[in-house]
Motif scaffolding. Structure first.
Motif, short mmCIF file in Angstrom:
data_model
loop_
_atom_site.label_atom_id
_atom_site.label_comp_id
_atom_site.label_asym_id
_atom_site.label_seq_id
_atom_site.Cartn_x
_atom_site.Cartn_y
_atom_site.Cartn_z
N LYS A 1 25.81 -40.00 -13.26
CA LYS A 1 25.71 -39.25 -11.99
C LYS A 1 24.37 -38.53 -11.95
O LYS A 1 24.05 -37.77 -12.87
CB LYS A 1 26.88 -38.28 -11.87
CG LYS A 1 28.22 -38.99 -11.73
CD LYS A 1 29.38 -38.03 -11.76
CE LYS A 1 29.67 -37.52 -13.15
NZ LYS A 1 30.07 -38.57 -14.10
N CYS A 2 23.59 -38.77 -10.90
CA CYS A 2 22.24 -38.23 -10.86
C CYS A 2 21.90 -37.61 -9.50
O CYS A 2 22.59 -37.86 -8.50
CB CYS A 2 21.22 -39.32 -11.20
SG CYS A 2 21.28 -40.76 -10.12
N ILE A 3 20.85 -36.80 -9.50
CA ILE A 3 20.27 -36.27 -8.27
C ILE A 3 18.77 -36.49 -8.32
O ILE A 3 18.20 -36.69 -9.39
CB ILE A 3 20.58 -34.77 -8.06
CG1 ILE A 3 19.99 -33.93 -9.20
CG2 ILE A 3 22.07 -34.53 -7.90
CD1 ILE A 3 20.08 -32.43 -8.94
N LYS B 1 24.23 -38.55 -6.47
CA LYS B 1 25.14 -37.53 -5.94
C LYS B 1 24.46 -36.59 -4.95
O LYS B 1 25.11 -35.78 -4.31
CB LYS B 1 25.72 -36.71 -7.09
CG LYS B 1 26.43 -37.53 -8.16
CD LYS B 1 27.64 -38.26 -7.62
CE LYS B 1 28.78 -37.31 -7.32
NZ LYS B 1 30.01 -38.04 -6.93
N ASN C 1 24.64 -27.46 -7.49
CA ASN C 1 24.90 -28.89 -7.40
C ASN C 1 24.67 -29.63 -8.72
O ASN C 1 24.60 -30.86 -8.73
CB ASN C 1 24.01 -29.51 -6.31
CG ASN C 1 24.45 -29.09 -4.92
OD1 ASN C 1 25.46 -29.56 -4.41
ND2 ASN C 1 23.73 -28.17 -4.32
N LEU C 2 24.54 -28.91 -9.82
CA LEU C 2 24.34 -29.54 -11.12
C LEU C 2 25.65 -29.75 -11.88
O LEU C 2 25.64 -30.30 -12.98
CB LEU C 2 23.37 -28.72 -11.97
CG LEU C 2 21.90 -28.82 -11.58
CD1 LEU C 2 21.04 -27.94 -12.48
CD2 LEU C 2 21.41 -30.26 -11.67
N ILE D 1 26.51 -33.28 -13.33
CA ILE D 1 25.34 -34.15 -13.17
C ILE D 1 24.80 -34.52 -14.55
O ILE D 1 24.62 -33.67 -15.41
CB ILE D 1 24.25 -33.46 -12.32
CG1 ILE D 1 24.74 -33.25 -10.89
CG2 ILE D 1 22.96 -34.29 -12.33
CD1 ILE D 1 25.11 -34.52 -10.16
#
Length: 233
Positions: free
Chosen positions: A5-7, A32, A44-45, A48
């Motif tokens: 899962k990454c941003i 994500k 939002n981490l 992640i």
């Protein structure tokens, strides 16, 4: 395999869009979120595994942002400037990609991230997670895999375990004990309850049914986070 899962964080819209498209082509990556500034990331981490991070951005640089993360996930720098390579080395980033980023070079970086991710998963499986709580005037070692669910009672919690009819009562709150547990294995589903994801037999919109027959209510504000974790099982 479990998806990474990454941003992506980049103040250049075009660069962010290209990076998002490249991420979407890789089966083991799950984007994500994408952000034009580290300031927008905030909380939002959670869960992640990987950040694609630009360096030179207004207000706060990628390096400053990363230095201030207490427990950072894996990071791949994406930048047009080569002079920050030593900073990347010091911060133990996975890779350092120079824009414009060739897709083959991008694949090389994410493959390295996948190898590290799988290694960490294997290590986690080998090591049994436990926490130590104070109860009845003694320190008690509790393995997380033995926990069925946890009930909050203001400044105390009751920890219900397999094959142990009497719960462990300890002076903690739900937020505090959740921080001590593996985040992918437990979910807070109500103001008063945390459940082990492995102990769920079935669920409806407002209730979870555990394998031991226990019925746990689900609070409306916890529904989204709970469903996200259910999808990962």
């Amino acid at each position: 395999m479990e998806k990474i899962k990454c941003i992506a964080i980049d103040d250049e819209p075009f660069a962010l869009e290209i990076l998002s498209e490249d991420i979407g082509k890789v089966p083991f990556l799950e984007l994500k979120g994408k952000f034009s500034s580290p300031i927008l990331v905030k909380d939002n981490l959670d869960n992640i595994d990987l950040i694609f991070l630009d360096i030179q951005m207004p207000n706060i640089s990628g390096i400053h942002f990363l230095r201030n993360l207490e427990n950072p996930p894996m990071v791949i720098f994406t930048t047009a400037f080569h002079q920050y390579a030593m900073d990347g080395f010091d911060l133990k980033v996975i890779d350092y990609l120079l824009k414009p980023i060739p897709y083959e070079r991008f694949l090389q970086a994410v493959e390295h991230a996948r190898e590290l991710f799988e290694l960490r998963l294997q290590r986690q499986k080998k090591e049994k997670h436990f926490l130590v709580v104070y109860s009845e005037y003694k320190q008690i070692k509790v393995f997380s895999e033995d926990i069925v669910y946890i009930e909050g009672l203001k400044d105390y919690v009751k920890i219900y375990l397999h094959n142990q009819p009497k719960p462990i009562l300890t002076r903690l709150n739900l937020k505090g004990i959740l921080e001590k547990l593996p985040q992918n294995q437990f979910s807070r589903v109500h103001n008063s309850f945390i459940v082990s994801m492995t102990q769920i037999q079935s669920f409806q919109k407002n209730f979870i049914f555990l394998q031991n027959g226990q019925q746990i209510p689900v609070g409306a504000k916890f529904l989204k986070g709970f469903f996200e974790k259910i999808k990962q099982i």
